[in-house]
Design a protein around this motif. Structure first.
Motif, PDB file in Angstrom:
ATOM      1  N   THR A  38       0.886  -1.163   0.000  1.00 31.18           N
ATOM      2  CA  THR A  38       0.000   0.000   0.000  1.00 31.18           C
ATOM      3  C   THR A  38       0.928   1.217   0.000  1.00 31.18           C
ATOM      4  O   THR A  38       2.136   1.072   0.093  1.00 31.18           O
ATOM      5  CB  THR A  38      -0.930   0.061   1.233  1.00 31.18           C
ATOM      6  OG1 THR A  38      -0.196   0.572   2.354  1.00 31.18           O
ATOM      7  CG2 THR A  38      -1.538  -1.292   1.584  1.00 31.18           C
ATOM      8  N   VAL A  41       2.534   1.066   4.210  1.00 36.25           N
ATOM      9  CA  VAL A  41       3.402  -0.075   4.502  1.00 36.25           C
ATOM     10  C   VAL A  41       2.759  -1.293   3.823  1.00 36.25           C
ATOM     11  O   VAL A  41       1.640  -1.200   3.316  1.00 36.25           O
ATOM     12  CB  VAL A  41       3.521  -0.326   6.035  1.00 36.25           C
ATOM     13  CG1 VAL A  41       4.119   0.882   6.739  1.00 36.25           C
ATOM     14  CG2 VAL A  41       2.181  -0.700   6.669  1.00 36.25           C
ATOM     15  N   LYS A  61       0.849 -13.548  12.277  1.00 35.53           N
ATOM     16  CA  LYS A  61       1.499 -12.383  12.885  1.00 35.53           C
ATOM     17  C   LYS A  61       1.828 -12.583  14.358  1.00 35.53           C
ATOM     18  O   LYS A  61       2.477 -11.745  14.958  1.00 35.53           O
ATOM     19  CB  LYS A  61       0.550 -11.175  12.817  1.00 35.53           C
ATOM     20  CG  LYS A  61       0.631 -10.369  11.579  1.00 35.53           C
ATOM     21  CD  LYS A  61      -0.072  -9.027  11.776  1.00 35.53           C
ATOM     22  CE  LYS A  61       0.649  -8.102  12.722  1.00 35.53           C
ATOM     23  NZ  LYS A  61       0.999  -6.810  12.234  1.00 35.53           N
ATOM     24  N   ASP A  67      -6.603  -7.212  19.265  1.00 34.85           N
ATOM     25  CA  ASP A  67      -6.121  -6.109  18.436  1.00 34.85           C
ATOM     26  C   ASP A  67      -6.766  -6.180  17.047  1.00 34.85           C
ATOM     27  O   ASP A  67      -6.388  -7.007  16.229  1.00 34.85           O
ATOM     28  CB  ASP A  67      -4.592  -6.210  18.334  1.00 34.85           C
ATOM     29  CG  ASP A  67      -3.977  -4.944  17.780  1.00 34.85           C
ATOM     30  OD1 ASP A  67      -4.713  -3.980  17.505  1.00 34.85           O
ATOM     31  OD2 ASP A  67      -2.748  -4.925  17.616  1.00 34.85           O
ATOM     32  N   PRO A  68      -7.764  -5.316  16.774  1.00 34.89           N
ATOM     33  CA  PRO A  68      -8.543  -5.449  15.531  1.00 34.89           C
ATOM     34  C   PRO A  68      -7.773  -5.077  14.263  1.00 34.89           C
ATOM     35  O   PRO A  68      -6.763  -4.367  14.321  1.00 34.89           O
ATOM     36  CB  PRO A  68      -9.703  -4.480  15.752  1.00 34.89           C
ATOM     37  CG  PRO A  68      -9.211  -3.481  16.733  1.00 34.89           C
ATOM     38  CD  PRO A  68      -8.223  -4.193  17.599  1.00 34.89           C
ATOM     39  N   ILE A  70      -7.514  -3.620  10.111  1.00 34.20           N
ATOM     40  CA  ILE A  70      -8.060  -2.566   9.245  1.00 34.20           C
ATOM     41  C   ILE A  70      -8.641  -3.229   8.001  1.00 34.20           C
ATOM     42  O   ILE A  70      -8.026  -4.136   7.423  1.00 34.20           O
ATOM     43  CB  ILE A  70      -6.957  -1.559   8.847  1.00 34.20           C
ATOM     44  CG1 ILE A  70      -6.525  -0.749  10.075  1.00 34.20           C
ATOM     45  CG2 ILE A  70      -7.442  -0.627   7.731  1.00 34.20           C
ATOM     46  CD1 ILE A  70      -5.406   0.254   9.824  1.00 34.20           C
ATOM     47  N   THR A 103      -7.372   6.139   7.843  1.00 27.79           N
ATOM     48  CA  THR A 103      -8.279   5.074   8.273  1.00 27.79           C
ATOM     49  C   THR A 103      -9.358   5.685   9.151  1.00 27.79           C
ATOM     50  O   THR A 103      -9.058   6.480  10.042  1.00 27.79           O
ATOM     51  CB  THR A 103      -7.490   4.010   9.079  1.00 27.79           C
ATOM     52  OG1 THR A 103      -6.523   3.421   8.215  1.00 27.79           O
ATOM     53  CG2 THR A 103      -8.400   2.922   9.625  1.00 27.79           C
ATOM     54  N   VAL A 105     -12.584   4.970  11.765  1.00 23.13           N
ATOM     55  CA  VAL A 105     -13.243   3.990  12.634  1.00 23.13           C
ATOM     56  C   VAL A 105     -14.721   4.358  12.693  1.00 23.13           C
ATOM     57  O   VAL A 105     -15.076   5.458  13.125  1.00 23.13           O
ATOM     58  CB  VAL A 105     -12.589   3.961  14.033  1.00 23.13           C
ATOM     59  CG1 VAL A 105     -13.385   3.072  14.988  1.00 23.13           C
ATOM     60  CG2 VAL A 105     -11.148   3.482  13.943  1.00 23.13           C
ATOM     61  N   GLY A 146      -6.487  -6.276   6.594  1.00 17.83           N
ATOM     62  CA  GLY A 146      -5.041  -6.415   6.587  1.00 17.83           C
ATOM     63  C   GLY A 146      -4.345  -5.537   7.587  1.00 17.83           C
ATOM     64  O   GLY A 146      -4.420  -4.313   7.509  1.00 17.83           O
ATOM     65  N   SER A 148      -0.499  -4.518   9.246  1.00 20.41           N
ATOM     66  CA  SER A 148       0.830  -4.455   8.644  1.00 20.41           C
ATOM     67  C   SER A 148       1.421  -5.872   8.636  1.00 20.41           C
ATOM     68  O   SER A 148       1.176  -6.663   9.546  1.00 20.41           O
ATOM     69  CB  SER A 148       1.708  -3.501   9.435  1.00 20.41           C
ATOM     70  OG  SER A 148       1.649  -3.807  10.818  1.00 20.41           O
ATOM     71  N   ILE A 188      -5.128   7.261  11.864  1.00 21.69           N
ATOM     72  CA  ILE A 188      -6.419   6.657  12.241  1.00 21.69           C
ATOM     73  C   ILE A 188      -7.267   7.669  13.007  1.00 21.69           C
ATOM     74  O   ILE A 188      -6.816   8.230  14.010  1.00 21.69           O
ATOM     75  CB  ILE A 188      -6.240   5.395  13.115  1.00 21.69           C
ATOM     76  CG1 ILE A 188      -5.314   4.380  12.435  1.00 21.69           C
ATOM     77  CG2 ILE A 188      -7.601   4.764  13.420  1.00 21.69           C
ATOM     78  CD1 ILE A 188      -5.128   3.088  13.230  1.00 21.69           C
ATOM     79  N   GLN A 231      -3.062  -0.009  20.689  1.00 25.40           N
ATOM     80  CA  GLN A 231      -2.271   1.215  20.822  1.00 25.40           C
ATOM     81  C   GLN A 231      -1.232   1.015  21.917  1.00 25.40           C
ATOM     82  O   GLN A 231      -0.756   1.970  22.497  1.00 25.40           O
ATOM     83  CB  GLN A 231      -3.167   2.411  21.154  1.00 25.40           C
ATOM     84  CG  GLN A 231      -4.281   2.651  20.146  1.00 25.40           C
ATOM     85  CD  GLN A 231      -3.784   2.873  18.733  1.00 25.40           C
ATOM     86  OE1 GLN A 231      -3.792   1.991  17.893  1.00 25.40           O
ATOM     87  NE2 GLN A 231      -3.308   4.065  18.459  1.00 25.40           N
TER      88      GLN A 231
HETATM   89  O1  TXA Z   1      -1.266   2.074   6.901  1.00 27.88           O
HETATM   90  C1  TXA Z   1      -1.899   1.222   7.518  1.00 27.88           C
HETATM   91  O2  TXA Z   1      -2.872   1.503   8.239  1.00 27.88           O
HETATM   92  C2  TXA Z   1      -1.454  -0.235   7.355  1.00 27.88           C
HETATM   93  C3  TXA Z   1      -1.742  -0.667   5.925  1.00 27.88           C
HETATM   94  C4  TXA Z   1      -1.435  -2.119   5.693  1.00 27.88           C
HETATM   95  O3  TXA Z   1      -3.068  -0.355   5.594  1.00 27.88           O
HETATM   96  N1  TXA Z   1      -2.118  -1.070   8.295  1.00 27.88           N
HETATM   97  C5  TXA Z   1      -1.833  -1.088   9.620  1.00 27.88           C
HETATM   98  O4  TXA Z   1      -2.537  -2.038  10.333  1.00 27.88           O
HETATM   99  O5  TXA Z   1      -1.028  -0.337  10.123  1.00 27.88           O
HETATM  100  P1  TXA Z   1      -2.213  -2.478  11.815  1.00 27.88           P
HETATM  101  O6  TXA Z   1      -3.069  -3.625  12.130  1.00 27.88           O
HETATM  102  O7  TXA Z   1      -0.770  -2.697  11.961  1.00 27.88           O
HETATM  103  O8  TXA Z   1      -2.710  -1.296  12.684  1.00 27.88           O
HETATM  104  C6  TXA Z   1      -4.090  -1.107  12.788  1.00 27.88           C
HETATM  105  C7  TXA Z   1      -4.433  -0.311  13.999  1.00 27.88           C
HETATM  106  C8  TXA Z   1      -4.239  -1.088  15.281  1.00 27.88           C
HETATM  107  O9  TXA Z   1      -3.541  -0.287  16.211  1.00 27.88           O
HETATM  108  C9  TXA Z   1      -5.666  -1.345  15.724  1.00 27.88           C
HETATM  109  O10 TXA Z   1      -5.784  -1.416  17.108  1.00 27.88           O
HETATM  110  C10 TXA Z   1      -6.408  -0.161  15.158  1.00 27.88           C
HETATM  111  O11 TXA Z   1      -5.813   0.023  13.912  1.00 27.88           O
HETATM  112  N2  TXA Z   1      -7.827  -0.476  14.978  1.00 27.88           N
HETATM  113  C11 TXA Z   1      -8.381  -1.338  14.113  1.00 27.88           C
HETATM  114  N3  TXA Z   1      -9.722  -1.393  14.279  1.00 27.88           N
HETATM  115  C12 TXA Z   1     -10.024  -0.527  15.255  1.00 27.88           C
HETATM  116  C13 TXA Z   1     -11.240  -0.133  15.885  1.00 27.88           C
HETATM  117  N4  TXA Z   1     -12.410  -0.643  15.529  1.00 27.88           N
HETATM  118  N5  TXA Z   1     -11.156   0.796  16.865  1.00 27.88           N
HETATM  119  C14 TXA Z   1      -9.980   1.328  17.238  1.00 27.88           C
HETATM  120  N6  TXA Z   1      -8.776   0.986  16.679  1.00 27.88           N
HETATM  121  C15 TXA Z   1      -8.808   0.068  15.717  1.00 27.88           C
END
Ligand code: TXA
Ligand code: MG
Length: 335
Positions: A38, A41, A61, A67-68, A70, A103, A105, A146, A148, A188, A231
């Motif tokens: 993307t 990352v 992973k 930890d939800p 995206i 992103t 929410v 997905g 990271s 986010i 977080q």
């Molecule tokens: O740039 C990015 O966002 C990358 C690329 C691959 O899209 N993705 C990424 O995903 O960084 P990840 O899983 O490493 O980080 C996603 C974050 C996590 O800290 C997670 O807790 C938060 O998003 N998250 C996901 N769903 C959530 C929700 N419903 N409420 C609050 N935080 C959420």
């Protein structure tokens, strides 16, 4: 079911070949895992509507299930599949920044498996602007969940090789689209409450967001109580201890025999040759260039098994907020 493919597991295929995108789409449709580029990352993708596939993502992973993930879409029309309603501010942010590294929410649609959202009533959604990510989502015909594509807690991958180094054959296929142009994860913003809240700083800056939606709450900084799942402060971390220097231009006193790495935002000085390795993120102090190089530089330093990495801070404005956030998480004490 699980990721039907003719390739060796963990193979890296060039994304410029349309046959690779077709294979990758097939793997997602049949419940397998594809790592894909993307603009921010590399992500570790699966069919967002398939709980069994999502379970494989957590397993690959070694990510805790609280930890939800995206969810990535290729077209705003796909939003109906994953969210229940779109607040006015959400619409404004989408119009301003999608496709791109933001992103949102939002209230989740029931069809999204609980595992994907860690049981929350909200789902994190983004529409990436990377052509390979978009092509893959279209080919798969489903939103792609997905995170990271790194082992949980480690530095995010910005090249296909980084993904292979961390996850190897745990993924069915790695699509190589070259180095990620932004280099830090998406910003986010939660719209779960009336006032938007910044959950993670990224390349869309607070100033840019405020210009569209007015004032934004900022969740507590690293080291304070965590407010959102995932977080946790020690995230994006190298194995090697990292210390942030006290100010721009500062250098540490090294102990006798200490093998140290130095990560800086300006040209190296002659006296910097006392460090075992020096990584210059941008010789002109350009924050975009620094963000693009940050994770690869951290990984290179980490691979040298040094005693410590010293990182020069940068100004905390614009993209500098996201860079300092990642450095602080890297420096946070191990729990
Ligand atoms: O740039 C990015 O966002 C990358 C690329 C691959 O899209 N993705 C990424 O995903 O960084 P990840 O899983 O490493 O980080 C996603 C974050 C996590 O800290 C997670 O807790 C938060 O998003 N998250 C996901 N769903 C959530 C929700 N419903 N409420 C609050 N935080 C959420
Ligand atoms: Mg991550």
């Amino acid at each position: 079911m699980g990721g039907e493919t003719n390739h060796v597991k963990g193979a890296i295929l060039s994304a410029t070949d349309s046959e690779s995108i077709r294979s990758a789409g097939r793997i997602i449709k049949t419940g397998g895992l594809v790592a894909f580029p993307t603009e921010t990352v590399y992500g570790l993708g699966c069919d967002a509507m398939n709980a069994d596939a999502a379970a494989k993502v957590f397993e690959a992973k070694q990510r805790p299930q609280f930890d939800p993930l995206i969810v990535h879409i290729a077209d705003p029309k796909q939003l109906d599949v994953v969210i229940e309603s779109l607040p006015v501010l959400g619409r404004r942010l989408m119009d301003a920044f999608w496709p791109g590294p933001l992103t949102l929410v939002l209230p989740k649609q029931r069809a999204v498996p609980d595992l994907v959202t860690a049981g929350l009533s909200t789902v994190a959604v983004r529409m990436p602007n990377h052509p390979v990510a978009q092509a893959l989502i279209r080919e798969a015909g489903t939103p792609i969940a997905g995170p990271s594509a790194n082992l949980f807690g480690y530095v995010s991958p910005t090249t296909a090789q980084h993904v292979a180094d961390g996850l190897g054959s745990k993924v069915d296929l790695i699509l190589d689209g070259g180095p990620c142009p932004v280099g830090v994860e998406s910003t986010i913003v939660s719209l779960a409450k009336p006032q938007p809240e910044l959950l993670r700083p990224g390349s869309i800056t607070i100033e840019q967001l405020s210009a569209v939606v007015g004032s934004i709450r900022r969740s507590s900084p690293v080291n304070e109580a965590t407010t959102a799942p995932g977080q946790s402060s020690r995230h994006y971390a190298t194995e090697t201890h990292l210390t942030i220097l006290v100010s721009v231009g500062a250098r540490p006193v090294l102990k006798d025999g200490e093998r140290a790495g130095l990560l800086i935002h300006s040209q190296a000085r002659e006296t910097d040759d006392r460090f075992a390795a020096v990584e210059v993120l941008s010789s002109t102090g350009d924050l975009k260039e620094a963000a693009r190089h940050l994770f690869a530089a951290l990984r290179r330093l980490d691979s040298l098994h040094l005693d410590r990495i010293y990182a020069e801070p940068c100004k905390e404005e614009g993209l500098g907020v996201a860079i300092m956030d990642r450095l602080r998480r890297c420096a946070a004490p191990r729990q």
